[in-house]
Design an enzyme around this catalytic site. Sequence first.
Site, PDB file in Angstrom:
ATOM      1  N   GLU A  62       6.488  -4.839   2.787  1.00 40.00           N
ATOM      2  CA  GLU A  62       8.078  -5.305   2.434  1.00 40.00           C
ATOM      3  C   GLU A  62       9.002  -4.745   3.404  1.00 40.00           C
ATOM      4  O   GLU A  62       9.956  -5.440   3.937  1.00 40.00           O
ATOM      5  CB  GLU A  62       8.220  -5.062   1.004  1.00 40.00           C
ATOM      6  CG  GLU A  62       9.505  -5.492   0.721  1.00 40.00           C
ATOM      7  CD  GLU A  62       9.540  -5.409  -1.153  1.00 40.00           C
ATOM      8  OE1 GLU A  62       8.721  -4.765  -1.623  1.00 40.00           O
ATOM      9  OE2 GLU A  62      10.474  -5.897  -1.644  1.00 40.00           O
ATOM     10  N   ASP A  73      -3.261 -10.370   2.102  1.00 44.50           N
ATOM     11  CA  ASP A  73      -3.738 -11.134   3.588  1.00 44.50           C
ATOM     12  C   ASP A  73      -3.367 -12.720   3.206  1.00 44.50           C
ATOM     13  O   ASP A  73      -3.960 -13.185   2.163  1.00 44.50           O
ATOM     14  CB  ASP A  73      -5.130 -10.701   3.656  1.00 44.50           C
ATOM     15  CG  ASP A  73      -5.328  -9.215   3.890  1.00 44.50           C
ATOM     16  OD1 ASP A  73      -4.348  -8.514   4.651  1.00 44.50           O
ATOM     17  OD2 ASP A  73      -6.308  -8.458   3.309  1.00 44.50           O
ATOM     18  N   THR A 132       7.051  -1.847  -0.792  1.00 43.05           N
ATOM     19  CA  THR A 132       5.634  -1.690  -0.101  1.00 43.05           C
ATOM     20  C   THR A 132       5.869  -1.365   1.291  1.00 43.05           C
ATOM     21  O   THR A 132       7.094  -1.625   1.946  1.00 43.05           O
ATOM     22  CB  THR A 132       4.953  -2.722  -0.391  1.00 43.05           C
ATOM     23  OG1 THR A 132       4.954  -3.689   0.651  1.00 43.05           O
ATOM     24  CG2 THR A 132       4.971  -3.312  -1.683  1.00 43.05           C
ATOM     25  N   GLU A 133       4.990  -0.892   1.944  1.00 42.88           N
ATOM     26  CA  GLU A 133       5.077  -0.766   3.511  1.00 42.88           C
ATOM     27  C   GLU A 133       5.368  -1.898   3.902  1.00 42.88           C
ATOM     28  O   GLU A 133       6.330  -1.994   5.167  1.00 42.88           O
ATOM     29  CB  GLU A 133       3.628  -0.222   3.900  1.00 42.88           C
ATOM     30  CG  GLU A 133       3.907   0.589   5.426  1.00 42.88           C
ATOM     31  CD  GLU A 133       2.584   0.251   6.196  1.00 42.88           C
ATOM     32  OE1 GLU A 133       1.722  -0.173   5.608  1.00 42.88           O
ATOM     33  OE2 GLU A 133       2.677   0.331   7.364  1.00 42.88           O
ATOM     34  N   ASP A 152       5.822 -12.056   2.228  1.00 42.15           N
ATOM     35  CA  ASP A 152       6.632 -12.785   3.306  1.00 42.15           C
ATOM     36  C   ASP A 152       6.401 -14.209   3.683  1.00 42.15           C
ATOM     37  O   ASP A 152       6.817 -14.966   4.461  1.00 42.15           O
ATOM     38  CB  ASP A 152       6.571 -12.120   4.619  1.00 42.15           C
ATOM     39  CG  ASP A 152       5.166 -12.147   5.115  1.00 42.15           C
ATOM     40  OD1 ASP A 152       4.316 -11.527   4.345  1.00 42.15           O
ATOM     41  OD2 ASP A 152       4.809 -12.584   6.254  1.00 42.15           O
ATOM     42  N   GLU A 186      -2.614  -2.531  -9.029  1.00 41.78           N
ATOM     43  CA  GLU A 186      -2.307  -2.962  -7.893  1.00 41.78           C
ATOM     44  C   GLU A 186      -3.514  -3.420  -6.910  1.00 41.78           C
ATOM     45  O   GLU A 186      -4.295  -2.523  -6.438  1.00 41.78           O
ATOM     46  CB  GLU A 186      -1.408  -2.149  -6.957  1.00 41.78           C
ATOM     47  CG  GLU A 186      -0.752  -2.866  -5.700  1.00 41.78           C
ATOM     48  CD  GLU A 186      -0.077  -1.890  -4.530  1.00 41.78           C
ATOM     49  OE1 GLU A 186       0.529  -2.717  -3.822  1.00 41.78           O
ATOM     50  OE2 GLU A 186      -0.182  -0.637  -4.803  1.00 41.78           O
ATOM     51  N   LYS A 201      -6.741 -19.850   7.820  1.00 41.64           N
ATOM     52  CA  LYS A 201      -7.560 -20.846   7.898  1.00 41.64           C
ATOM     53  C   LYS A 201      -8.157 -21.484   7.008  1.00 41.64           C
ATOM     54  O   LYS A 201      -8.601 -20.804   5.837  1.00 41.64           O
ATOM     55  CB  LYS A 201      -8.800 -20.462   9.034  1.00 41.64           C
ATOM     56  CG  LYS A 201      -8.256 -19.878  10.326  1.00 41.64           C
ATOM     57  CD  LYS A 201      -9.329 -19.687  11.237  1.00 41.64           C
ATOM     58  CE  LYS A 201      -8.841 -19.033  12.413  1.00 41.64           C
ATOM     59  NZ  LYS A 201      -9.698 -18.006  13.135  1.00 41.64           N
TER      60      LYS A 201
HETATM   61  C1  LIG Z   1      -1.592  -6.919   4.333  1.00 40.05           C
HETATM   62  S1  LIG Z   1      -2.144  -5.497   3.341  1.00 40.05           S
HETATM   63  C2  LIG Z   1      -0.858  -5.215   2.635  1.00 40.05           C
HETATM   64  C3  LIG Z   1      -0.735  -3.794   2.005  1.00 40.05           C
HETATM   65  C4  LIG Z   1       0.403  -3.287   0.800  1.00 40.05           C
HETATM   66  N1  LIG Z   1       0.044  -4.087  -0.533  1.00 40.05           N
HETATM   67  C5  LIG Z   1       1.736  -3.603   1.228  1.00 40.05           C
HETATM   68  O1  LIG Z   1       2.435  -4.487   0.759  1.00 40.05           O
HETATM   69  O2  LIG Z   1       2.228  -2.888   2.186  1.00 40.05           O
HETATM   70  C6  LIG Z   1      -3.272  -6.127   2.377  1.00 40.05           C
HETATM   71  C7  LIG Z   1      -4.275  -5.024   1.866  1.00 40.05           C
HETATM   72  O3  LIG Z   1      -5.159  -5.688   0.938  1.00 40.05           O
HETATM   73  C8  LIG Z   1      -6.427  -4.956   0.943  1.00 40.05           C
HETATM   74  N2  LIG Z   1      -7.370  -6.023   0.411  1.00 40.05           N
HETATM   75  C9  LIG Z   1      -7.478  -7.188   1.014  1.00 40.05           C
HETATM   76  N3  LIG Z   1      -8.329  -7.912   0.081  1.00 40.05           N
HETATM   77  C10 LIG Z   1      -8.811  -6.968  -0.826  1.00 40.05           C
HETATM   78  C11 LIG Z   1      -9.826  -6.801  -1.740  1.00 40.05           C
HETATM   79  N4  LIG Z   1     -10.512  -8.119  -2.361  1.00 40.05           N
HETATM   80  N5  LIG Z   1     -10.085  -5.730  -2.681  1.00 40.05           N
HETATM   81  C12 LIG Z   1      -9.061  -4.685  -2.284  1.00 40.05           C
HETATM   82  N6  LIG Z   1      -8.457  -4.549  -1.402  1.00 40.05           N
HETATM   83  C13 LIG Z   1      -8.374  -5.663  -0.449  1.00 40.05           C
HETATM   84  C14 LIG Z   1      -6.712  -4.928   2.457  1.00 40.05           C
HETATM   85  O4  LIG Z   1      -7.587  -3.943   2.953  1.00 40.05           O
HETATM   86  C15 LIG Z   1      -5.056  -4.561   2.774  1.00 40.05           C
HETATM   87  O5  LIG Z   1      -5.183  -3.049   2.846  1.00 40.05           O
END
Ligand SMILES: C[S@@+](CC[C@H](N)C(=O)[O-])C[C@H]1O[C@@H](n2cnc3c(N)ncnc32)[C@H](O)[C@@H]1O
Length: 210
Positions: free
Chosen positions: A192, A117, A189-190, A153, A43, A121
């Site tokens: 979600e 994420d 997921t959180e 989403d 994941e 932009k």
């Molecule tokens: C928007 S959160 C979603 C968290 C979780 N997957 C959820 O659905 O609840 C995105 C997570 O991905 C991590 N993340 C983003 N780019 C990453 C990368 N290149 N390597 C490791 N983690 C990454 C961020 O630190 C963040 O905790």
Amino acid sequence: MRLKRKHWCENAIENKREYLVKATEISQNKFQDFINCKHLALEIGSGKGDFAISMAKKYPDINFLAIEMQSMAIAYALRKIPDEKIDNLLFVNVDAHYLFEQIKNHKVDTIFLNFSDPWPKKRQNKRRLTYPTMLNEYYNILSLNGQLIFKTDNDVLFNDSLEYLKESKFKVVIIDYDYDGKDEFDSLTEYESRFRGLNIPIKRFIVKKE
Ligand SMILES: C[S@@+](CC[C@H](N)C(=O)[O-])C[C@H]1O[C@@H](n2cnc3c(N)ncnc32)[C@H](O)[C@@H]1O
């Protein structure tokens, strides 16, 4: 989203240290033994860990490697791990970009990207975890018939990701603009939970390496 450092962070990590590999420890046996297994799932961007913990409990024959670059998110995740041992779960605190080289000789069955994420932009687009360069990395480490499963989403990220897929070698299995969350090989997921609570449709695709 950048998480604020909490006073309990170090303790949470120390209490469940056996579930964590830091960037400097990737060459050590603990990490190498874990990925040297029969069935491996990743994941990428595991956040506060709900998905990886739940999936590892549901599927004890698959090793779940949860990759997360924010140590604070990992601290939240480690706090959620129950006292009974989960042998098939490991968090690695590293930016995913640095991991592909390390796991290139260990074929992966499934890669999950959950609510990555969006980097909206234009100049940030290349940081997206579904960007063509990343899709290429995933393709290389997946085993034959291995799959990439993406949930979001975000409409723009989803539609752009479908465009990126067209440039890739992946074969599309499912594209769903309003996924009901009921697949057996899945967990909430959180993020979600939050978006489902707001009635925002969850988009999902599954693609496969053939
Ligand atoms: C928007 S959160 C979603 C968290 C979780 N997957 C959820 O659905 O609840 C995105 C997570 O991905 C991590 N993340 C983003 N780019 C990453 C990368 N290149 N390597 C490791 N983690 C990454 C961020 O630190 C963040 O905790």
